[in-house]
Each structure stands twice: as C-alpha cells, then as structure tokens.
Design an enzyme around this catalytic site. Structure first.
Site, PDB file in Angstrom:
ATOM      1  N   LEU A 159       0.799  -1.221   0.000  1.00  0.00           N
ATOM      2  CA  LEU A 159       0.000   0.000   0.000  1.00  0.00           C
ATOM      3  C   LEU A 159       0.834   1.274   0.000  1.00  0.00           C
ATOM      4  CD1 LEU A 159      -2.847  -1.160   2.411  1.00  0.00           C
ATOM      5  CD2 LEU A 159      -2.755  -1.270  -0.091  1.00  0.00           C
ATOM      6  N   CYS A 160       2.135   1.160  -0.195  1.00  0.00           N
ATOM      7  CA  CYS A 160       3.001   2.340  -0.309  1.00  0.00           C
ATOM      8  C   CYS A 160       2.843   2.965  -1.690  1.00  0.00           C
ATOM      9  CB  CYS A 160       4.470   1.963  -0.104  1.00  0.00           C
ATOM     10  SG  CYS A 160       4.935   1.810   1.605  1.00  0.00           S
ATOM     11  N   HIS A 161       2.850   4.286  -1.717  1.00  0.00           N
ATOM     12  CA  HIS A 161       2.800   4.998  -2.988  1.00  0.00           C
ATOM     13  C   HIS A 161       4.171   4.942  -3.660  1.00  0.00           C
ATOM     14  CE1 HIS A 161      -0.518   6.806  -0.711  1.00  0.00           C
ATOM     15  NE2 HIS A 161      -1.074   7.035  -1.895  1.00  0.00           N
TER      16      HIS A 161
ATOM     17  N   MET B 273       8.711   4.773   5.198  1.00  0.00           N
ATOM     18  CA  MET B 273       8.848   3.381   4.754  1.00  0.00           C
ATOM     19  C   MET B 273      10.061   3.206   3.849  1.00  0.00           C
ATOM     20  SD  MET B 273       6.673   1.877   6.508  1.00  0.00           S
ATOM     21  CE  MET B 273       7.136   0.280   5.873  1.00  0.00           C
ATOM     22  N   GLU B 274      10.367   4.222   3.055  1.00  0.00           N
ATOM     23  CA  GLU B 274      11.547   4.147   2.189  1.00  0.00           C
ATOM     24  C   GLU B 274      12.825   4.125   3.017  1.00  0.00           C
ATOM     25  OE1 GLU B 274       8.168   4.945  -0.229  1.00  0.00           O
ATOM     26  OE2 GLU B 274       8.791   5.876   1.644  1.00  0.00           O
TER      27      GLU B 274
ATOM     28  N   ASP C  86      23.675 -11.369   4.046  1.00  0.00           N
ATOM     29  CA  ASP C  86      23.859 -12.249   2.887  1.00  0.00           C
ATOM     30  C   ASP C  86      25.332 -12.401   2.519  1.00  0.00           C
ATOM     31  OD1 ASP C  86      23.009 -13.781   0.545  1.00  0.00           O
ATOM     32  OD2 ASP C  86      23.671 -12.018  -0.580  1.00  0.00           O
TER      33      ASP C  86
END
EC number: 4.6.1.17
Length: 156
Positions: free
Chosen positions: A73-75, A110-111, A125
């Site tokens: 739901l992030c733009h 969020m970014e 990793d």
C-alpha cells in the site's frame, strides 16, 4: 484511525490527491551484530566477496527506490535523495543510517526503513558463510519531518 482501511475494513491505498506538496525527510537505522572477526574482515577489506559496505550501501539505495514494489500500500515516490551510511560500532556491530528525502504528498518513512533493512540484509547475505549467528536488530525510525503530522524524533 488506520488510514489504509476503508469503512468496511478493506485495505486500500490512501488517496493523497488533495494533500499539499511539502518537503519531507525520514531517517531510519538498523544494526547488525556479528563476531568481532567478521567485522574486522569487513573493515580491513579482507572479505572474499569484496567491499561489503559498498555493496550494502548500493542495495539500500536501490531498496528505497523499490519500496512501493515491496510494501503493497506504499505509494510509488519520486525520491530526490537517498543516503545510506555504514559504520563499525565497537568491535562487533555495523550501524546503518538511511536518509530519504522528497518534495511530495506523502512521507518517506517506509523508504528509509526499507533502505536500512535491506542494507542490513545485504550485510547478512554477504557474510553468512563466515558468520551464521549474525543478528539484525534495532530497525527503527529515528526522525521524520514534513507533512500534516509534523516533526517526529525518537527520544534518546
């Protein structure tokens, strides 16, 4: 109120059409705890896979740009700046700080969180062959500015 739910409780992407364009910035952090020998190998440039910090930094920047592909739901945003900093902290921790900026109608928290998280995952990793016991910890938002909700800064 959860803005991503409609009146029937269904998930939807928030409509930001009417929101003002403002300068927005978010800063997030993460830490990767590892064996002292693993951190020494990274810092001394002796890791067999190459420059761990350089690869992780690029991964974090790329992740910030791809956040809307990962979080449903992030733009999709046109970021104007992404900076990822990595530093050895003590003898066994890599500290990651990710900063995202834009002039837009929705925030970049969020970014920044995605950038910090993927940077940490990339370190994991690249180093898992020599240290399977690494721990990714303290992924959190440190600060955000801009937008209707105003300024937020984590308390020390």
């Amino acid at each position: 109120m959860l803005t991503h739910l409609d009146s029937q409780g269904r998930a939807n992407m928030v409509d930001v059409t009417e929101k003002a364009v403002t300068a927005r910035e978010a800063i997030a952090e993460a830490r990767v705890r590892m064996l002292p020998d693993t951190l020494r190998m990274i810092v001394d440039g002796q890791h067999p896979k190459g420059d761990v910090f350089a690869v992780a930094r690029i991964a974090g920047i790329q992740a910030a740009k791809k956040t809307s592909d990962l979080i449903p739901l992030c733009h999709p945003l046109m970021l104007t700046g992404v900076k990822v900093e990595l530093a050895a902290e003590g003898e066994d921790v890599v500290h990651i700080v990710a900063r995202c900026k834009l002039a837009g109608q929705t925030g970049v928290e969020m970014e920044a969180l995605t950038a910090a998280s993927v940077t940490a995952l990339t370190i994991y990793d690249m180093c898992k062959a020599v240290d399977k016991g690494m721990v990714i910890e303290q992924v959190r938002l440190l600060e955000k500015t801009g937008g209707k909700s105003g300024h937020y800064k984590v308390e020390a």
